[in-house]
Design a protein around this motif. Structure first.
Motif, mmCIF file in Angstrom:
data_model
loop_
_atom_site.group_PDB
_atom_site.id
_atom_site.type_symbol
_atom_site.label_atom_id
_atom_site.label_comp_id
_atom_site.label_asym_id
_atom_site.label_seq_id
_atom_site.Cartn_x
_atom_site.Cartn_y
_atom_site.Cartn_z
ATOM 1 N N GLU A 31 15.683 -2.058 1.643
ATOM 2 C CA GLU A 31 16.304 -1.359 2.774
ATOM 3 C C GLU A 31 15.550 -1.657 4.063
ATOM 4 O O GLU A 31 16.157 -1.950 5.099
ATOM 5 C CB GLU A 31 16.296 0.147 2.492
ATOM 6 C CG GLU A 31 16.996 0.964 3.566
ATOM 7 C CD GLU A 31 16.841 2.465 3.320
ATOM 8 O OE1 GLU A 31 16.893 2.864 2.144
ATOM 9 O OE2 GLU A 31 16.678 3.206 4.305
ATOM 10 N N MET A 32 14.215 -1.602 4.011
ATOM 11 C CA MET A 32 13.402 -1.838 5.206
ATOM 12 C C MET A 32 13.626 -3.247 5.760
ATOM 13 O O MET A 32 13.674 -3.439 6.977
ATOM 14 C CB MET A 32 11.922 -1.641 4.895
ATOM 15 C CG MET A 32 11.555 -0.201 4.634
ATOM 16 S SD MET A 32 11.819 0.799 6.079
ATOM 17 C CE MET A 32 12.329 2.315 5.343
ATOM 18 N N ASP A 34 16.337 -5.106 5.359
ATOM 19 C CA ASP A 34 17.677 -5.144 5.953
ATOM 20 C C ASP A 34 17.684 -4.499 7.340
ATOM 21 O O ASP A 34 18.303 -5.015 8.265
ATOM 22 C CB ASP A 34 18.674 -4.400 5.058
ATOM 23 C CG ASP A 34 18.957 -5.161 3.787
ATOM 24 O OD1 ASP A 34 19.355 -4.531 2.790
ATOM 25 O OD2 ASP A 34 18.787 -6.403 3.794
ATOM 26 N N GLU A 35 16.985 -3.367 7.479
ATOM 27 C CA GLU A 35 16.939 -2.682 8.773
ATOM 28 C C GLU A 35 16.375 -3.597 9.841
ATOM 29 O O GLU A 35 16.892 -3.683 10.957
ATOM 30 C CB GLU A 35 16.050 -1.426 8.688
ATOM 31 C CG GLU A 35 16.515 -0.361 7.731
ATOM 32 C CD GLU A 35 17.592 0.542 8.315
ATOM 33 O OE1 GLU A 35 18.059 0.283 9.440
ATOM 34 O OE2 GLU A 35 17.979 1.497 7.641
#
Lengths: 198, 107
Positions: A31-32, A34-35
């Motif tokens: 997730e990190m 992708d962010e």
């Protein structure tokens, strides 16, 4: 490093940790990354920004209790063959006894260390008791024989009393030092598991 | 800064970042950036700790075709922030007392 490579490398490095923890870690770091990519970084930059696989593994290891680390280190990476299983069972009288002896030794060492510390504290206690008892006896001595011998004995008793406090503080100091050494030693052991990894 | 103190304070910072409304990991890092530099690998154990101590809850929601985790503060988390602010009010008045003495010395 591309996101895929990073995710695989991290999954490999975390092998042996509880499955749920590994899954959560992978999701989080995925997730990190992708962010950061959405924020404008390139894939490689984003992967580099979230930290190296080693850093992440070290963080997770530091937060994991030693018992879980031991479980992880000694998790079998492949199944035992029939031959290995048979050897394990047949040899059990030997390794089981060795294990018990080993554990008993560690326990004995631990107990003797603290028995030593307790014995050390006996010194100030004995000084105190001896000093006070000596004073009482010096009075009896002075009354029953000569005052001279009574006073001399009282002098010796007072010396013992005088030594009580300093020896007590010395013991306290040594005991604190031993505890600090023990804690540092435990930390070193934990670190050894972090460095060696899976 | 003492490592135990820093650890506790970072937890508090994260709680403060989600105190008004729920937030997500990267947003928390960006919000804290002007005050304290924190990396993903530092934030991760903090979030795990806060979750297991019931100071925040997590929910997953779809965003741009992937999953994003949102963190919401709980009452326990708010209580912890309150404890922190009370402890530090005391700390600040002590600090002022200490610094007052120093200013007088300079004069």
């Amino acid at each position: 490093m591309k996101k895929n490579e990073f995710t695989i490398a991290l999954a490999v490095r975390l092998k042996g940790f509880p499955e749920e923890d590994v899954k959560k870690s992978l999701e989080y770091y995925g997730e990190m990354i992708d962010e950061r990519i959405e924020d404008g970084m390139s894939e490689e930059e984003a992967v580099a920004a979230v930290g190296t696989v080693e850093e992440i593994a070290a963080q997770i290891t530091a937060e994991t209790p030693l018992l879980q680390l031991l479980k992880q280190k000694f998790t079998m990476k492949r199944k035992l063959t029939a031959g290995e299983k048979a050897l394990l069972i047949c040899g059990s009288p030997l390794w089981a006894i060795l294990l018990i002896v080993g554990l008993a030794l560690v326990f004995a060492l631990y107990v003797s260390l603290w028995a030593g510390v307790a014995a050390m504290f006996a010194v100030p206690v004995l000084f105190g008791i001896g000093g006070v008892g000596g004073l009482v006896y010096s009075v009896i001595l002075g009354v029953s024989t000569t005052w001279g011998s009574g006073v001399a004995f009282a002098g010796a008793a007072l010396i013992l009393i005088g030594l009580t406090l300093p020896s007590y503080y010395a013991c306290k100091f040594i005991a604190k030092g031993l505890i600090k050494v023990g804690v540092a030693f435990w930390r070193c052991i934990k670190k050894a598991f972090v460095k060696k990894g899976v | 800064m003492d490592i135990q103190m820093k650890r506790g304070i970072l937890d508090i910072c994260v709680l403060a970042a989600i105190k008004k409304e729920e937030s997500y990991g990267y947003q928390i890092i960006k919000e804290m950036k002007p005050y304290v530099d924190i990396s993903e690998s530092t934030l991760y154990p903090i979030l795990r700790r806060l979750e297991s101590s019931n100071c925040l809850t997590v929910r997953s929601a779809e965003y741009n075709g992937r999953l994003r985790r949102y963190y919401t503060i709980t009452q326990a988390g708010k209580n912890r922030l309150k404890e922190f602010s009370e402890e530090w009010k005391e700390m600040i008045s002590i600090y002022q007392f200490v610094m007052k003495g120093e200013e007088d010395e300079k004069e």
